[in-house]
Design a protein around this motif. Structure first.
Motif, PDB file in Angstrom:
ATOM      1  N   ALA A   7       0.824  -1.215   0.000  1.00 10.51           N
ATOM      2  CA  ALA A   7       0.000   0.000   0.000  1.00 10.51           C
ATOM      3  C   ALA A   7       0.853   1.258   0.000  1.00 10.51           C
ATOM      4  O   ALA A   7       0.320   2.354   0.098  1.00 10.51           O
ATOM      5  CB  ALA A   7      -0.925  -0.005   1.210  1.00 10.51           C
ATOM      6  N   PHE A   8       2.159   1.107  -0.113  1.00 11.19           N
ATOM      7  CA  PHE A   8       3.089   2.242  -0.078  1.00 11.19           C
ATOM      8  C   PHE A   8       2.868   3.106   1.161  1.00 11.19           C
ATOM      9  O   PHE A   8       2.807   4.329   1.082  1.00 11.19           O
ATOM     10  CB  PHE A   8       2.979   3.091  -1.353  1.00 11.19           C
ATOM     11  CG  PHE A   8       2.979   2.258  -2.606  1.00 11.19           C
ATOM     12  CD1 PHE A   8       4.122   1.577  -2.982  1.00 11.19           C
ATOM     13  CD2 PHE A   8       1.848   2.144  -3.386  1.00 11.19           C
ATOM     14  CE1 PHE A   8       4.137   0.786  -4.124  1.00 11.19           C
ATOM     15  CE2 PHE A   8       1.856   1.354  -4.531  1.00 11.19           C
ATOM     16  CZ  PHE A   8       2.993   0.682  -4.896  1.00 11.19           C
ATOM     17  N   ALA A   9       2.719   2.436   2.300  1.00 11.96           N
ATOM     18  CA  ALA A   9       2.383   3.152   3.521  1.00 11.96           C
ATOM     19  C   ALA A   9       3.605   3.400   4.399  1.00 11.96           C
ATOM     20  O   ALA A   9       3.488   4.015   5.450  1.00 11.96           O
ATOM     21  CB  ALA A   9       1.329   2.378   4.316  1.00 11.96           C
ATOM     22  N   LEU A  10       4.758   2.890   4.005  1.00 10.97           N
ATOM     23  CA  LEU A  10       5.954   3.080   4.823  1.00 10.97           C
ATOM     24  C   LEU A  10       6.984   3.919   4.068  1.00 10.97           C
ATOM     25  O   LEU A  10       7.056   3.878   2.840  1.00 10.97           O
ATOM     26  CB  LEU A  10       6.575   1.725   5.194  1.00 10.97           C
ATOM     27  CG  LEU A  10       5.751   0.861   6.144  1.00 10.97           C
ATOM     28  CD1 LEU A  10       6.419  -0.494   6.314  1.00 10.97           C
ATOM     29  CD2 LEU A  10       5.577   1.532   7.488  1.00 10.97           C
ATOM     30  N   GLU A  11       7.780   4.635   4.838  1.00 12.24           N
ATOM     31  CA  GLU A  11       8.742   5.541   4.225  1.00 12.24           C
ATOM     32  C   GLU A  11       9.919   5.678   5.184  1.00 12.24           C
ATOM     33  O   GLU A  11       9.722   5.708   6.404  1.00 12.24           O
ATOM     34  CB  GLU A  11       8.058   6.893   4.048  1.00 12.24           C
ATOM     35  CG  GLU A  11       8.694   7.818   3.040  1.00 12.24           C
ATOM     36  CD  GLU A  11       7.935   9.134   3.008  1.00 12.24           C
ATOM     37  OE1 GLU A  11       8.606  10.175   2.901  1.00 12.24           O
ATOM     38  OE2 GLU A  11       6.693   9.131   3.115  1.00 12.24           O
ATOM     39  N   PHE A  12      11.140   5.709   4.642  1.00 10.92           N
ATOM     40  CA  PHE A  12      12.305   5.912   5.501  1.00 10.92           C
ATOM     41  C   PHE A  12      12.872   7.309   5.282  1.00 10.92           C
ATOM     42  O   PHE A  12      12.940   7.774   4.147  1.00 10.92           O
ATOM     43  CB  PHE A  12      13.406   4.883   5.176  1.00 10.92           C
ATOM     44  CG  PHE A  12      13.375   3.687   6.085  1.00 10.92           C
ATOM     45  CD1 PHE A  12      13.399   3.869   7.460  1.00 10.92           C
ATOM     46  CD2 PHE A  12      13.327   2.397   5.587  1.00 10.92           C
ATOM     47  CE1 PHE A  12      13.377   2.777   8.308  1.00 10.92           C
ATOM     48  CE2 PHE A  12      13.310   1.314   6.430  1.00 10.92           C
ATOM     49  CZ  PHE A  12      13.323   1.503   7.794  1.00 10.92           C
TER      50      PHE A  12
ATOM     51  N   GLU B 108      14.847   6.800  10.020  1.00  7.55           N
ATOM     52  CA  GLU B 108      13.637   6.828  10.851  1.00  7.55           C
ATOM     53  C   GLU B 108      12.429   6.463   9.996  1.00  7.55           C
ATOM     54  O   GLU B 108      12.359   6.836   8.828  1.00  7.55           O
ATOM     55  CB  GLU B 108      13.449   8.217  11.461  1.00  7.55           C
ATOM     56  CG  GLU B 108      14.439   8.479  12.577  1.00  7.55           C
ATOM     57  CD  GLU B 108      14.167   9.796  13.284  1.00  7.55           C
ATOM     58  OE1 GLU B 108      14.656   9.931  14.404  1.00  7.55           O
ATOM     59  OE2 GLU B 108      13.480  10.666  12.722  1.00  7.55           O
ATOM     60  N   LEU B 109      11.499   5.757  10.601  1.00  8.03           N
ATOM     61  CA  LEU B 109      10.360   5.223   9.850  1.00  8.03           C
ATOM     62  C   LEU B 109       9.163   6.159   9.933  1.00  8.03           C
ATOM     63  O   LEU B 109       8.832   6.671  11.010  1.00  8.03           O
ATOM     64  CB  LEU B 109       9.986   3.846  10.406  1.00  8.03           C
ATOM     65  CG  LEU B 109       8.977   3.043   9.581  1.00  8.03           C
ATOM     66  CD1 LEU B 109       9.567   2.608   8.256  1.00  8.03           C
ATOM     67  CD2 LEU B 109       8.496   1.845  10.362  1.00  8.03           C
ATOM     68  N   ILE B 110       8.524   6.377   8.783  1.00  7.56           N
ATOM     69  CA  ILE B 110       7.248   7.105   8.772  1.00  7.56           C
ATOM     70  C   ILE B 110       6.172   6.131   8.373  1.00  7.56           C
ATOM     71  O   ILE B 110       6.281   5.433   7.357  1.00  7.56           O
ATOM     72  CB  ILE B 110       7.274   8.292   7.782  1.00  7.56           C
ATOM     73  CG1 ILE B 110       8.350   9.292   8.204  1.00  7.56           C
ATOM     74  CG2 ILE B 110       5.908   8.968   7.739  1.00  7.56           C
ATOM     75  CD1 ILE B 110       8.468  10.462   7.252  1.00  7.56           C
ATOM     76  N   TRP B 111       5.130   6.077   9.182  1.00  8.59           N
ATOM     77  CA  TRP B 111       4.013   5.160   8.900  1.00  8.59           C
ATOM     78  C   TRP B 111       2.794   5.979   8.507  1.00  8.59           C
ATOM     79  O   TRP B 111       2.307   6.777   9.297  1.00  8.59           O
ATOM     80  CB  TRP B 111       3.716   4.302  10.125  1.00  8.59           C
ATOM     81  CG  TRP B 111       2.547   3.392   9.965  1.00  8.59           C
ATOM     82  CD1 TRP B 111       2.283   2.585   8.908  1.00  8.59           C
ATOM     83  CD2 TRP B 111       1.486   3.175  10.903  1.00  8.59           C
ATOM     84  NE1 TRP B 111       1.126   1.879   9.121  1.00  8.59           N
ATOM     85  CE2 TRP B 111       0.625   2.218  10.326  1.00  8.59           C
ATOM     86  CE3 TRP B 111       1.195   3.676  12.175  1.00  8.59           C
ATOM     87  CZ2 TRP B 111      -0.524   1.767  10.988  1.00  8.59           C
ATOM     88  CZ3 TRP B 111       0.060   3.234  12.825  1.00  8.59           C
ATOM     89  CH2 TRP B 111      -0.789   2.281  12.228  1.00  8.59           C
TER      90      TRP B 111
END
Lengths: 393, 115, 323
Positions: free
Chosen positions: B54-59, B67-70
């Motif tokens: 779902a392309f819901a995670l980003e570094f 750091e992780l963005i959710w």
């Protein structure tokens, strides 16, 4: 009726209509209370899933195909993973096959009870609807316990299943099966005894066996016309050949027969789950598989709740499919339902339409839009074939 | 007529409906709910980001600093990230009451503790 | 008129009181019906608005009043606006002939039972007009169904209601209610029970409830003859169907159980108890069945109910001659 010169009324059913849960259009020409002609228009729900699949990796596609349809989510991933495992030449380990089968049968119970409830709603039998949906919660809770989600179970993965069935869950499953068996038997008696239900369903929407064959009906619709065809028995996948079960069929060919087929099938699912729990083999439930899939083609047939589901994949050696094609069961049933609606009553439209358990979000994959002019159209199979020939040269 | 005994049985028993915010359902152990990220374990390999359907995670940042963005509003709670993670740094908890009226609170940036 | 309670002044006061009470009662019965229906299905029903959701029908009514009122372009504007008002007024008017506060109705005269039945028929004429004036295919099909349905249940209903009138030797609802208290004969029980059964079945058709909610079958023709109505008009139509529920429950309670008549308690209490029980029976029937098709209803009404009710009238006559 026609001597009275009642003007011909066209009744649109859909795209938005209380009898349909999904947008689809059927235009009925009626004469008084009789249906003279039916015209089906599909394509309101086109979401471009096949194209989307080509730009996603196999792992991501797992969850994309789960969302082709909410109710047959497990059936779609089963077909998908079996296809990819075929290409990779690494079948699911035995334990995974059993677990996948258990979830598939749980899903079948959930889908069939849901459908039977909706059928009750279509004929104005509100209590039948409420009771079936109440008892459906049992199986929903079981699915949640097994997989961690009520609808999108995400149990299948390439090379096995993602979760094991723990002894604790197994105990829950066995308890749930006892409740469900008792309840389903109650509803079968009810369907056979309630006079108003029988009056509305018996002899309605008759699909003769020869018509069912000619119009390529699938699934419970076909089996309710007395033809014993079930992919699980005719072309077994997972571990269906190791289980002792029966293909249910009734030969009344009407809506009542379709209700009975589904209730009995749900009962068979209860027996399958019990046996599968008894026979559940030890061992791993998942094997590691490479990300890239070797070049090749594969077709898989799976018996979804609504009928035969066909998945086709062509891979090109990368981690993304080259082409993916889904033939969902509802598409196979639309010619049949248009045939049986003709000559019936308006009052029977919803129940006959519902009797094939239509799922239009699965079905709609064929609409044409000219981006430059904004013109939209739908092609018949013949037109499509001609177009294809022209382009192949 | 065949339904009458059922109806009378229901009339004398408690309704099956849960009056939700006041009565809470029992959540099964494996429920896939809110995402938790363990910065101690994460090495920032980015497999989770690559596999997320779902392309819901980003570094943000590189390797050990990442750091992780959710993006919870995109998340479909499939838990593929938790499964793909080679270091088990991601976990989906049983917390399921995530609805909010404020869209911006749905993008969650997990912070790495300063060394 | 033959038997007004008193002067025109008292009639006016009682009449106003009745309108208010019927308004409250109709909302109460809608709540009771919904609640009973839900409990029979193992659900809660209305729960949050007021104690146990008691105010839910009122809230729905007020909400609908505040909604946008749309008149279709092709509709007959006058009839479309007028029919909800008339449909709401007729059952209210009919309730004037039924004893509610005392053992006598506000207006009663020899033959008011026939007049009440006539009004019930008139109601469906306006239902048909409402359907026709809204020019929607769903509405027209619903209206035609409503008219067909009227033809099927009207005669059995009239014949069923005639049976207590025969025993009481009066065509006045008030006199029939009094007969239950003063000179009820046990031999009348069998024909009365059968007539009660027929009347309850016909009342379901009159009220357009399952198994005879054919004119507004949701899954078939959306909302039937009501499809195009919205806002205030829909609010009035819903109120009308609630008042009709009160009317049919009151009519059956009065003609078969004596209505406001009864010992110890005040007449209004008896009226309330008896009608509530009848509404519960209605709710139970609603939960018990699937919807019939219009052809099945016609066949059943003309083939079974009509001969049965005629036979019942005959049996009642013979019994009266013998006893």
């Amino acid at each position: 009726m026609s001597e009275l010169e009642i003007p011909e009324i066209t009744i649109p059913v859909g795209p938005q209509h209380p009898a349909l849960h999904e947008p689809e259009n059927f235009t009925f020409k009626v004469d008084g209370e009789y249906v003279v002609d039916v015209e089906a228009r599909i394509g309101y729900n086109h979401r471009g899933i096949e194209k989307a699949a080509e730009s996603r990796s196999y792992i991501q596609n797992l969850y994309l195909f789960e969302r082709v349809c909410g109710i047959c989510s497990h059936a779609h991933t089963t077909a998908f993973t079996l296809n990819i495992e075929e290409l990779l030449d690494t079948p699911k380990p035995p334990r995974a096959q059993y677990i996948s089968m258990i979830v598939a049968e749980l899903e079948r119970i959930h889908s069939h009870t849901l459908w039977a409830g909706v059928a009750g709603h279509e004929i104005g039998f509100h209590s039948f609807f409420m009771y079936l949906w109440r008892d459906r919660e049992v199986v929903m809770d079981l699915l949640e316990a097994v997989s961690g989600n009520r609808v999108h179970y995400a149990v299948n993965t390439i090379g096995g299943v993602r979760r094991d069935i723990t002894p604790e869950v197994e105990k829950k499953l066995r308890k749930g099966m006892d409740i469900l068996e008792e309840r389903l038997k109650t509803y079968r008696t009810l369907a056979l005894e309630e006079p108003t239900l029988i009056k509305r369903c018996e002899g309605v929407g008759v699909l003769k066996p020869e018509d069912a064959r000619r119009l390529c009906a699938v699934g419970p619709t076909l089996r309710a016309s007395g033809i014993k065809h079930d992919v699980r028995a005719n072309d077994p996948y997972l571990a269906y050949d190791e289980i002792d079960w029966e293909v249910v069929s009734y030969d009344l060919c009407d809506v009542l027969s379709r209700i009975l087929v589904r209730i009995d099938e749900a009962l068979q699912s209860v027996y399958i789950i019990r046996q599968a729990l008894d026979k559940l083999p030890d061992g791993p439930y998942k094997v590691r598989v490479p990300r890239n899939v070797p070049e090749g083609e594969s077709v898989m047939r799976v018996e979804a709740q609504r009928g035969e589901l066909i998945h086709y994949v062509r891979s090109n050696g990368t981690d993304r499919p080259d082409r993916y094609k889904i033939r969902s069961p509802t598409l196979g049933n639309i010619p049949a339902v248009c045939h049986i609606l003709k000559g019936g009553y308006i009052a029977d439209i919803p129940i006959v339409l519902a009797s094939i358990d239509p799922c239009f979000s699965c079905t709609d994959r064929m609409a044409f839009v000219d981006v430059n002019t904004g013109k939209k159209w739908v092609w018949t199979g013949e037109q499509l074939r001609r177009y294809a020939r022209k382009w192949r040269g | 007529m065949a339904l009458e005994p059922e109806l009378l049985k229901s009339l004398s028993s408690k309704p099956v409906t849960l009056v939700y915010p006041f009565e809470r359902p029992e959540v099964p152990k494996g429920l896939r709910g809110e995402l938790k990220w363990d910065p101690e374990r994460c090495v920032g390999c980015g497999i989770c980001v690559r596999d997320c359907p779902a392309f819901a995670l980003e570094f943000v940042g590189e390797k050990e600093e990442a750091e992780l963005i959710w993006h919870a509003e995109r998340c479909i709670f499939c838990a593929q990230c938790a499964e793909s993670c080679p270091r088990d740094a991601i976990e989906l908890t049983q917390e399921f009451e995530l609805s909010t009226t404020n869209y911006s609170t749905l993008t969650i940036r997990f912070a790495r503790p300063k060394k | 008129m033959a038997g007004l309670v008193g002067s025109a002044y008292t009639v006016a006061v009682y009449g106003l009181a009745l309108i208010v009470v019927v308004g409250i009662l109709s909302l109460f019965f809608e709540w009771f019906d919904r609640k009973a229906f839900a409990r029979l299905q193992n659900r809660y029903g209305p729960l949050h608005t007021g104690p146990s959701g008691l105010l839910q029908p009122l809230a729905d009514f007020i909400k609908l009043l505040s909604k946008e009122d749309i008149t279709p372009e092709a509709a007959d504007k006058l009839l479309f606006a007028l029919s909800p008002v008339v449909i709401c007024t007729i059952p209210l008017l009919t309730l004037f002939f039924i004893p509610v506060f005392s053992k006598e109705a506000i207006v009663f005269f020899e033959g008011d039972l026939i007049f009440a039945l006539f009004l019930a028929t008139l109601l469906y004429l306006f239902v048909f007009i409402a359907a026709w004036s809204s020019t929607n295919p769903f509405s027209i099909v619903g209206g035609v169904r409503a008219a067909l349905q009227l033809m099927s249940y009207e005669i059995p209903l009239a014949l069923a209601l005639i049976v207590p009138a025969m025993f009481a030797k009066s065509l006045s609802i008030t006199t029939i209610a009094k007969w239950f208290e003063t000179s009820f004969q046990p031999y009348a029980l069998v024909p009365l029970a059968l007539a009660f059964f027929i009347a309850v079945v016909c009342a379901q058709a009159e009220l357009e409830r399952v198994p005879f909610d054919i004119p507004e079958a949701e899954s078939e023709i959306v909302a039937g003859w009501q499809t195009e109505f919205s806002g205030r008009k829909l609010a009035l139509l819903r109120l009308a169907s609630d008042i009709e529920l009160v009317l049919m429950a009151a009519l059956i309670a009065t003609l078969f159980f004596g209505g406001a008549a009864g010992p110890w308690l005040p007449p209004f209490a008896w009226f309330l108890i008896k009608t509530t029980i009848v509404v519960f029976v209605f709710a139970n029937i609603r939960a018990l069945f699937a919807r019939f098709r219009i052809d099945q209803l016609l066949r059943g009404a003309w083939g079974i109910l009509l001969p049965l009710s005629m036979l019942n009238v005959f049996v009642a006559y013979v019994l009266m001659q013998m006893m």
